[in-house]
Enzyme design. Structure first.
Site, PDB file in Angstrom:
ATOM      1  N   PHE A 125    -123.697 -55.176  18.420  1.00 60.93           N
ATOM      2  CA  PHE A 125    -124.557 -55.522  19.555  1.00 60.93           C
ATOM      3  C   PHE A 125    -125.816 -54.653  19.602  1.00 60.93           C
ATOM      4  O   PHE A 125    -126.946 -55.147  19.571  1.00 60.93           O
ATOM      5  CB  PHE A 125    -123.758 -55.390  20.855  1.00 60.93           C
ATOM      6  CG  PHE A 125    -124.576 -55.541  22.104  1.00 60.93           C
ATOM      7  CD1 PHE A 125    -125.001 -56.781  22.530  1.00 60.93           C
ATOM      8  CD2 PHE A 125    -124.923 -54.429  22.861  1.00 60.93           C
ATOM      9  CE1 PHE A 125    -125.761 -56.919  23.679  1.00 60.93           C
ATOM     10  CE2 PHE A 125    -125.671 -54.558  24.015  1.00 60.93           C
ATOM     11  CZ  PHE A 125    -126.086 -55.803  24.426  1.00 60.93           C
TER      12      PHE A 125
ATOM     13  N   GLY B 154    -120.957 -47.353  22.939  1.00 65.03           N
ATOM     14  CA  GLY B 154    -120.728 -48.165  21.757  1.00 65.03           C
ATOM     15  C   GLY B 154    -119.468 -49.002  21.895  1.00 65.03           C
ATOM     16  O   GLY B 154    -119.133 -49.498  22.976  1.00 65.03           O
ATOM     17  N   LEU B 155    -118.757 -49.161  20.774  1.00 64.29           N
ATOM     18  CA  LEU B 155    -117.519 -49.947  20.723  1.00 64.29           C
ATOM     19  C   LEU B 155    -117.763 -51.404  21.133  1.00 64.29           C
ATOM     20  O   LEU B 155    -116.938 -52.017  21.814  1.00 64.29           O
ATOM     21  CB  LEU B 155    -116.431 -49.325  21.605  1.00 64.29           C
ATOM     22  CG  LEU B 155    -115.979 -47.908  21.222  1.00 64.29           C
ATOM     23  CD1 LEU B 155    -114.943 -47.390  22.211  1.00 64.29           C
ATOM     24  CD2 LEU B 155    -115.420 -47.883  19.812  1.00 64.29           C
ATOM     25  N   CYS B 156    -118.919 -51.942  20.743  1.00 64.51           N
ATOM     26  CA  CYS B 156    -119.208 -53.355  21.042  1.00 64.51           C
ATOM     27  C   CYS B 156    -119.757 -54.047  19.792  1.00 64.51           C
ATOM     28  O   CYS B 156    -120.676 -54.863  19.887  1.00 64.51           O
ATOM     29  CB  CYS B 156    -120.166 -53.484  22.223  1.00 64.51           C
ATOM     30  SG  CYS B 156    -121.597 -52.400  22.182  1.00 64.51           S
ATOM     31  N   GLY B 157    -119.226 -53.675  18.629  1.00 63.24           N
ATOM     32  CA  GLY B 157    -119.616 -54.337  17.392  1.00 63.24           C
ATOM     33  C   GLY B 157    -121.056 -54.034  17.008  1.00 63.24           C
ATOM     34  O   GLY B 157    -121.544 -52.916  17.148  1.00 63.24           O
TER      35      GLY B 157
END
Length: 298
Positions: A92, A87-90
């Site tokens: 997306f 994760g940690l990609c908004g």
């Protein structure tokens, strides 16, 4: 009101978080350059492959190859979903999962059975929690992959299609447009019917078009299509995986950049809060001193 020590601890915690987000931004930026270079080199090949296949299939009978035939009755639909492993990609992964879910729900509403082929842990977890039928999953593959992964998925999809386990196949991936724009895209994968019609329509729309050029193929058109059609499916899958990987790094880079800016804003806010609390403590101590001095005078 929070004590000075509590506010100071919060400021230190946010500063450490900022160091992490900045480092992740730099890592994503480095990975993005490599992924972007791959997709920029592969796109011309994929587009030329499609152009050549379109001209080759123009005017041919779809019945010459099972991958070209459109089945009269579609009972089972396969959806290949490409997401990231982390994760940690908004938003997306959410955008990709929601598009695939919408496509699946529409097919289910038409009375068709839907089977998911998930590439990436996030997509697998999303559809598993919601009770969708997962035909297969390829977790851990999106971190580092090559054409072998596309070949594996392509053989799986083509095999299921030829055996009659799937009557229609779609692919959902994220198309990399620019650093600031990644578009969730749904693309029909099988059957490959309509290539000749598309070519004919494109040729007819061009002003002054005199019709398709005629070529002599060696070996026969049937022999070439038998070799190229399965390879084209794998090329489309590989391009979708490359686009998704590049989009992931761009999205994570943007998300970490926003997180770093938010950390700066939080540090400024907490610093102001700390200064106000410190000033209040100093003022209280001064009032106590002045009050004590006045009491001694009295």
């Amino acid at each position: 009101m929070a004590s000075l020590r509590d506010v100071k601890n919060q400021i230190n915690a946010v500063k450490k978080t900022k160091q992490i987000t900045r480092a992740m931004n730099m890592v994503a930026s480095a990975k993005l350059r490599g992924a972007q270079s791959k997709i920029e080199r592969f796109r011309p090949y994929a587009e030329k492959f499609y152009e050549m296949l379109t001209e080759l299939a123009a005017g041919t009978d779809p019945s010459i190859h099972p991958l070209l035939e459109t089945r009269e009755e579609v009972n089972t639909v396969g959806i290949v979903v490409a997401t990231s492993e982390r994760g940690l990609c908004g938003s997306f992964n959410t955008n990709l999962a929601q598009m695939a879910r919408k496509l699946a729900d529409n097919k289910i509403a038409e009375g068709k059975q839907v089977k998911m082929i998930c590439v990436g842990k996030k997509g697998r977890d999303f559809f598993r929690k919601r009770g969708y039928d997962i035909m297969s999953d390829h977790t851990g593959a999106m971190n580092d992959f090559d054409f072998t992964l596309a070949n594996q998925i392509g053989m799986e999809v083509i095999g299921a299609y030829l055996r009659g386990e799937l009557d229609e196949v779609h692919m959902v991936f994220s198309e990399f447009v620019s650093m600031a724009k990644q578009v969730a895209t749904s693309l029909p994968l099988l059957p490959l019917a309509g290539a000749a019609e598309t070519a004919a329509e494109t040729e007819a729309e061009q002003p002054g078009a005199g019709g398709m050029s005629e070529y002599i193929y060696e070996p026969s058109v049937e022999g070439l299509l038998a070799e190229l059609l399965p390879r084209y499916v794998k090329v489309v899958i590989y391009r979708g995986l490359l686009d998704t990987s590049t989009s992931e790094h761009a999205a994570r880079m943007a998300a970490m950049d926003n997180a770093t800016k938010n950390c700066d804003e939080m540090v400024d806010t907490l610093t102001l809060q700390y200064n106000k609390a410190r000033q209040a403590v100093i003022t209280t101590e001064l009032m106590d001193i002045v009050g004590g001095a006045e009491a001694l005078k009295g």
